[in-house]
Design an enzyme around this catalytic site. Structure first.
Site, PDB file in Angstrom:
ATOM      1  N   ASN A 151      32.332  22.006 -29.504  1.00 23.97           N
ATOM      2  CA  ASN A 151      32.440  21.971 -28.144  1.00 23.97           C
ATOM      3  C   ASN A 151      34.118  22.062 -27.729  1.00 23.97           C
ATOM      4  O   ASN A 151      34.043  21.503 -26.090  1.00 23.97           O
ATOM      5  CB  ASN A 151      31.870  20.656 -27.996  1.00 23.97           C
ATOM      6  CG  ASN A 151      32.175  19.900 -28.552  1.00 23.97           C
ATOM      7  OD1 ASN A 151      32.516  19.358 -29.717  1.00 23.97           O
ATOM      8  ND2 ASN A 151      32.645  18.358 -27.330  1.00 23.97           N
ATOM      9  N   CYS A 337      32.737  14.254 -22.326  1.00 23.92           N
ATOM     10  CA  CYS A 337      32.323  13.100 -22.696  1.00 23.92           C
ATOM     11  C   CYS A 337      33.807  12.608 -23.091  1.00 23.92           C
ATOM     12  O   CYS A 337      34.128  10.580 -22.517  1.00 23.92           O
ATOM     13  CB  CYS A 337      31.876  13.043 -23.003  1.00 23.92           C
ATOM     14  SG  CYS A 337      31.331  13.735 -24.576  1.00 23.92           S
TER      15      CYS A 337
HETATM   16  N1  PLP Z   1      26.233  18.593 -29.130  1.00 27.44           N
HETATM   17  C1  PLP Z   1      27.383  19.780 -28.319  1.00 27.44           C
HETATM   18  C2  PLP Z   1      28.078  20.570 -29.732  1.00 27.44           C
HETATM   19  C3  PLP Z   1      27.399  19.592 -27.250  1.00 27.44           C
HETATM   20  O1  PLP Z   1      28.575  20.736 -26.814  1.00 27.44           O
HETATM   21  C4  PLP Z   1      27.132  18.651 -25.852  1.00 27.44           C
HETATM   22  C5  PLP Z   1      27.371  18.394 -24.695  1.00 27.44           C
HETATM   23  O2  PLP Z   1      28.582  18.697 -24.807  1.00 27.44           O
HETATM   24  C6  PLP Z   1      25.556  17.759 -26.789  1.00 27.44           C
HETATM   25  C7  PLP Z   1      26.157  18.273 -28.403  1.00 27.44           C
HETATM   26  C8  PLP Z   1      25.428  16.843 -25.972  1.00 27.44           C
HETATM   27  O3  PLP Z   1      24.824  17.590 -25.133  1.00 27.44           O
HETATM   28  P1  PLP Z   1      23.922  17.087 -24.238  1.00 27.44           P
HETATM   29  O4  PLP Z   1      24.737  15.763 -23.316  1.00 27.44           O
HETATM   30  O5  PLP Z   1      23.147  18.229 -23.109  1.00 27.44           O
HETATM   31  O6  PLP Z   1      22.613  16.115 -25.014  1.00 27.44           O
END
Ligand code: PLP
Length: 396
Positions: A151, A337
């Site tokens: 991400n 985040c």
């Molecule tokens: N996993 C990955 C690879 C992500 O990029 C994200 C969000 O940025 C998440 C999990 C978490 O997603 P959510 O905040 O929609 O639960």
């Protein structure tokens, strides 16, 4: 505005919004109610689940709808570890799990009470070190989790090769007379919009997908669960028995209808978008290469086409972000985040970047709000901001 942070959030596609609208208003019924209008809503919900599952080569019954990818990841890790330990006489210690060092916090931060966690190394390009995976699979390892795409950098992992190692482990265990299970989970939150995913081809036992990253509604996700895993998985939300007992609570019908539409649109446009974003990335990098602070591009060739993350060593990326914000150009450092908590990117640390390279890194992710002119403008403005910051530091 020029928005270059589609890895953090994507805008709701108008076609998705239109598909959702009836279910936010007239068709408000609870799918579990016994009368005809509610049964129709139930049918629409099941149909949407089938369509979501179809985009990853699965069936509606194979996926559990959750309130986003974080919850889906948490569910994937909620195996019945104690049950596994009791049932398996071969297990001398408690089960272990192995997680890639660059996982999103919603995977990396999970360490079920009874388990020890091993972190699998990545190389300088952010790709898994397969030899280290082999080393980290102990005789007690029951779960391995590797995201299909990262991400922060968009780096794509060789899941089929990882699945082959897991399969080999299973075969060896069987030969030794051990019935300790081992499963492969992958968080494909970022990948669904650009990679043609087939759970069978990838060889995963569980896979997380996320509506929020594909121009669908936020707060909706799903976990694909293969038949082999079903009897080992415990719900994290219990109650009315929805989602085959794995995720209780009245169904988020509009969210799932929107997710289905978004998933289909993403799949239909993936090839065109891949080509478009590859061109954008090349154009973007070409302009950045002229910057007097030499950029380091943070991912090699095996990455999602829409990621173009870059570092300018010696420059404070946060200052660049604020300078660009004044011109309505929005981008990010690291994951949204982690950046908001002011934490140093664990992904970039795991890739072996030096502190000044991490501090100078920008996460750039293209998406449907962009066109070629925006990419050129943004790249030039980034170069201007970086050079002015360089001049300020060096008194030029
Ligand atoms: N996993 C990955 C690879 C992500 O990029 C994200 C969000 O940025 C998440 C999990 C978490 O997603 P959510 O905040 O929609 O639960």
């Amino acid at each position: 505005m020029i928005y270059l942070d589609h890895a953090a959030a994507t805008p709701l596609d108008s076609r998705v919004k239109n598909a959702m609208e009836p279910f936010l208003a007239d068709q408000f019924f609870n799918p579990s109610s016994p009368y005809l209008p509610a049964k129709k809503v139930k049918e629409a919900y099941e149909d949407a689940k089938n369509r979501i599952a179809h985009t990853i080569g699965a069936k509606g019954n194979d996926i559990v709808i959750t309130a986003g990818a974080t919850e889906a990841n948490n569910l994937a890790f909620n195996l019945d570890y104690e049950g596994i330990a009791i049932r398996n006489t071969n297990l001398k210690k408690y089960p272990r799990i192995a997680v890639l060092a660059t996982e999103h916090d919603s995977v990396r931060g999970l360490s079920p009470d009874v388990c020890d966690v091993d972190f699998i190394k990545v190389d300088n390009n952010g790709r898994i070190v397969l030899k280290d995976l082999e080393r980290k699979i102990h005789s007690e390892t029951v779960l391995v989790s590797v995201a299909l795409a990262n991400n922060e950098t968009g780096v794509v992992q060789p899941l089929s090769e990882i699945a082959a190692i897991i399969k080999n482990t299973r075969e060896k265990r069987l030969k030794r007379g051990s019935n300790v299970p081992i499963f492969l989970h992958s968080d494909a939150s970022q990948a669904l919009s650009l990679i043609d995913i087939s759970v069978a081809r990838l060889g995963v036992d569980m896979m997380t997908i996320n509506s929020a990253k594909i121009c669908g509604p936020k707060g909706v996700g799903a976990l694909y669960v293969s038949h082999d895993v079903l009897s080992f998985l415990k719900p994290i939300v219990s109650g009315g028995g929805q989602e085959n007992g794995l995720r209780a609570g009245t169904e988020n019908v509009p969210g799932v209808i929107g997710f289905a539409k978004a998933a289909e649109l993403a799949k239909n446009h993936a090839a065109t978008n891949r080509r478009k974003y590859t061109d954008y990335c090349e154009m973007f990098r070409e302009i950045l290469r002229d910057c007097k602070v030499k950029p380091i591009f943070l991912s090699g060739r095996k990455k999602l086409a829409n990621f173009c993350s870059v570092s300018f060593p010696g420059i404070d990326a946060e200052r660049i972000i604020y300078m660009l914000e004044d011109q309505e150009i929005y981008l990010s450092t690291g994951a949204a985040c982690a950046a908001s908590k002011g934490q140093k990117s664990r992904t970039l640390q795991a890739m072996g970047l030096k502190d000044d390279e991490i501090a100078g890194s920008l996460r750039i992710s293209f998406g449907p709000t962009n066109d070629a002119q925006q990419i050129r403008t943004a790249a030039r403005k980034i170069v201007e901001a970086v050079e002015s910051e360089y001049n300020r530091i060096h008194g030029e």
